[in-house]
Write a protein that holds these residues in place. Sequence first.
Motif, PDB file in Angstrom:
ATOM      1  N   UNK A 285       0.850  -1.182   0.000  1.00 30.62           N
ATOM      2  CA  UNK A 285       0.000   0.000   0.000  1.00 30.62           C
ATOM      3  C   UNK A 285       0.888   1.235   0.000  1.00 30.62           C
ATOM      4  N   UNK A 286       0.625   2.146  -0.929  1.00 30.82           N
ATOM      5  CA  UNK A 286       1.438   3.351  -1.035  1.00 30.82           C
ATOM      6  C   UNK A 286       0.785   4.531  -0.308  1.00 30.82           C
ATOM      7  N   UNK A 287      -0.438   4.862  -0.691  1.00 29.80           N
ATOM      8  CA  UNK A 287      -1.124   6.011  -0.098  1.00 29.80           C
ATOM      9  C   UNK A 287      -2.564   6.017  -0.565  1.00 29.80           C
ATOM     10  N   UNK A 288      -3.335   6.933  -0.010  1.00 34.05           N
ATOM     11  CA  UNK A 288      -4.670   7.161  -0.539  1.00 34.05           C
ATOM     12  C   UNK A 288      -4.546   7.926  -1.857  1.00 34.05           C
ATOM     13  N   UNK A 289      -5.406   7.586  -2.796  1.00 34.69           N
ATOM     14  CA  UNK A 289      -5.391   8.238  -4.106  1.00 34.69           C
ATOM     15  C   UNK A 289      -5.526   9.747  -3.969  1.00 34.69           C
ATOM     16  N   UNK A 290      -6.401  10.160  -3.033  1.00 31.73           N
ATOM     17  CA  UNK A 290      -6.669  11.583  -2.854  1.00 31.73           C
ATOM     18  C   UNK A 290      -5.516  12.312  -2.154  1.00 31.73           C
ATOM     19  N   UNK A 291      -4.547  11.549  -1.578  1.00 28.91           N
ATOM     20  CA  UNK A 291      -3.443  12.170  -0.843  1.00 28.91           C
ATOM     21  C   UNK A 291      -2.224  12.449  -1.712  1.00 28.91           C
ATOM     22  N   UNK A 292      -2.302  12.116  -2.989  1.00 31.22           N
ATOM     23  CA  UNK A 292      -1.185  12.385  -3.887  1.00 31.22           C
ATOM     24  C   UNK A 292      -0.905  13.893  -3.921  1.00 31.22           C
ATOM     25  N   UNK A 293       0.366  14.247  -3.822  1.00 24.85           N
ATOM     26  CA  UNK A 293       0.769  15.651  -3.811  1.00 24.85           C
ATOM     27  C   UNK A 293       1.690  15.952  -4.996  1.00 24.85           C
ATOM     28  N   UNK A 294       1.781  17.237  -5.350  1.00 21.19           N
ATOM     29  CA  UNK A 294       2.687  17.641  -6.429  1.00 21.19           C
ATOM     30  C   UNK A 294       3.459  18.892  -6.000  1.00 21.19           C
ATOM     31  N   UNK A 295       4.769  18.844  -6.208  1.00 22.53           N
ATOM     32  CA  UNK A 295       5.629  20.000  -5.953  1.00 22.53           C
ATOM     33  C   UNK A 295       6.357  20.312  -7.256  1.00 22.53           C
ATOM     34  N   UNK A 296       6.159  21.493  -7.786  1.00 25.74           N
ATOM     35  CA  UNK A 296       6.717  21.886  -9.087  1.00 25.74           C
ATOM     36  C   UNK A 296       6.371  20.842 -10.154  1.00 25.74           C
ATOM     37  N   UNK A 297       5.103  20.403 -10.097  1.00 29.29           N
ATOM     38  CA  UNK A 297       4.532  19.440 -11.055  1.00 29.29           C
ATOM     39  C   UNK A 297       5.133  18.042 -10.974  1.00 29.29           C
ATOM     40  N   UNK A 298       5.871  17.767  -9.905  1.00 29.69           N
ATOM     41  CA  UNK A 298       6.410  16.417  -9.707  1.00 29.69           C
ATOM     42  C   UNK A 298       5.588  15.736  -8.613  1.00 29.69           C
ATOM     43  N   UNK A 299       5.068  14.571  -8.924  1.00 28.29           N
ATOM     44  CA  UNK A 299       4.189  13.850  -8.002  1.00 28.29           C
ATOM     45  C   UNK A 299       4.994  13.176  -6.885  1.00 28.29           C
ATOM     46  N   UNK A 300       4.429  13.225  -5.654  1.00 30.26           N
ATOM     47  CA  UNK A 300       5.014  12.485  -4.540  1.00 30.26           C
ATOM     48  C   UNK A 300       3.918  12.126  -3.543  1.00 30.26           C
TER      49      UNK A 300
END
Length: 538
Positions: free
Chosen positions: A424-439
């Motif tokens: 399990x990585x994370x909740x789909x809704x918890x995906x974040x982006x910093x300078x258009x890079x996903x983390x």
Amino acid sequence: MPYNTESNYNAEDKIWSGPQCSNYFAPDISIGEIIFHEMRRHPKLIAQISDTENTVLTREELHLNSMHVASYMRSLGLVQTDIVGIIGRNTTHIFAVVYGCFFNGIAFHSLNTSYEQSTIEKLFDITKPRLIFCDGEDYEKVKSATEKLNAKIITMRNHQSGSISIEEVFATPVETDFQPARLEQGNDQTLAILCSSGTTGIPKAVTISNSRNILIACRSLTTDDVQYTHSTLDWLTCLATTVSSGVYSTKRIIADNPFDPARFLRVIKEYKVTWLMQAPSHMAMISNCPEFEQANLDSIRFYNFGGGRCSLEAQQLIRTRLQFDCMYFMYGFTEAGSIVSINYEFDKKPNSVGRLAVDYKLKILDEQGNTLGPNKVGEICVYSGQYWAGYYGNPEETRNVRDSEKWFHSGDLGYMDDDGFLYIMDRKKDMLKYQNIMYYPHEIEEVISQMPGVAEVCVFGIWNPLVGDKAAAAVVKKIGSKIQAQDVVDFVKGHCSAIYKHLHGGAIIVDDLKRSPNGKTNQQLMKAYFLEVTDKNN
């Protein structure tokens, strides 16, 4: 290993399947009927001990109390389409209410005692219970929240003027040939209604059927086992423990206090608990309390945990106190009605939630809905093969979570490795982006968890219109640790080469993380608190 968990993978369809299971009990009898007859088989065995109320009930006593409750419901004319409300702690007589509902084929809707009056009002307005069982200390709140329903309110303790006491219910005569009711809709009929996690908005009313799947994690139990979970009846872990204790005639330990790690350790030692279902947040608290150094967990044969992340360090520390290699990381969600996977091979696959449980299928979907093969991250979708009545009174949300082919879309992101182990990585809704890079927050949490002196951590994104989501962290220190917020920021910078994962939003040290009623870390509440603290300091 309690049972075979080998998975099969169909490379053409990109679908994993768990092993098939044969049922021990006749397929046409309900959970209530099974428990009714099993309790009569072992009348003198201790069924339940309350560590906080100092009570002991044999199976015969609990069985009789449950029949009194069922008879009371019958005397009021309740039928199988009615709902019973429960908003209570794990007190001595609450489980007689549960079994009484099972004996009648009447579903109960259980809410957490920490819910605000407005939440109680909205949830019970969905199911409209005719009876509500609560503790006296919550009577006024429940009464005010349900005044439009004209429901009878029964108090379990601390009885209040205007309420009906549980002792009055126990005074209801039981007919000499009392028998549990047959289910009008068979085992597709709803057994219980629980609450979704509700980290955003009002929790949904999740139906659980009479399916045998609820017993998946419990099939190795015997009359020699002693079960314990600290969760309450609004969570699947407590429901599964309540059902399995009745089915397998185990001894069960209960407590109605807020979780206390020192008391927990004493309970395990004093009652020789063999089977445990625990929240990861409680594991972090246990491994960080002073009493842990002298902990005796030798009696435990099944240390089951799930519902969130637990640092590898905390898992390893607890394992050093276990006599057996019996720590099992599980994955599931309320809608599925049971665990979906379980890891019996900690050393081989640490931090995996294991292979699929019996009778489950799983696939991974990308954002376009295409199935993905091994080692590719996407949304976890699960097929149980069991009937699900959906979210009570909410067909639209039901369709959103379960598609026309009966696959649950979990909202969790993860992947299957080449050996069929789920991560399990994370909740789909918890995906974040910093300078258009996903983390993902968990990637940074894993780095911070390696820092000496860190007991627990929660990472979230702080929105910035120029760069996107700046990662920020709230950290709970270990006892005696002197780390400061800047140390955490510096540690991530020094141990993470990806600049977009650095704590550009900063960090704070807190005494405890903000949690949902079930003990899970509530990222949204933690983020709100972080903003409040940092605004004051600026």
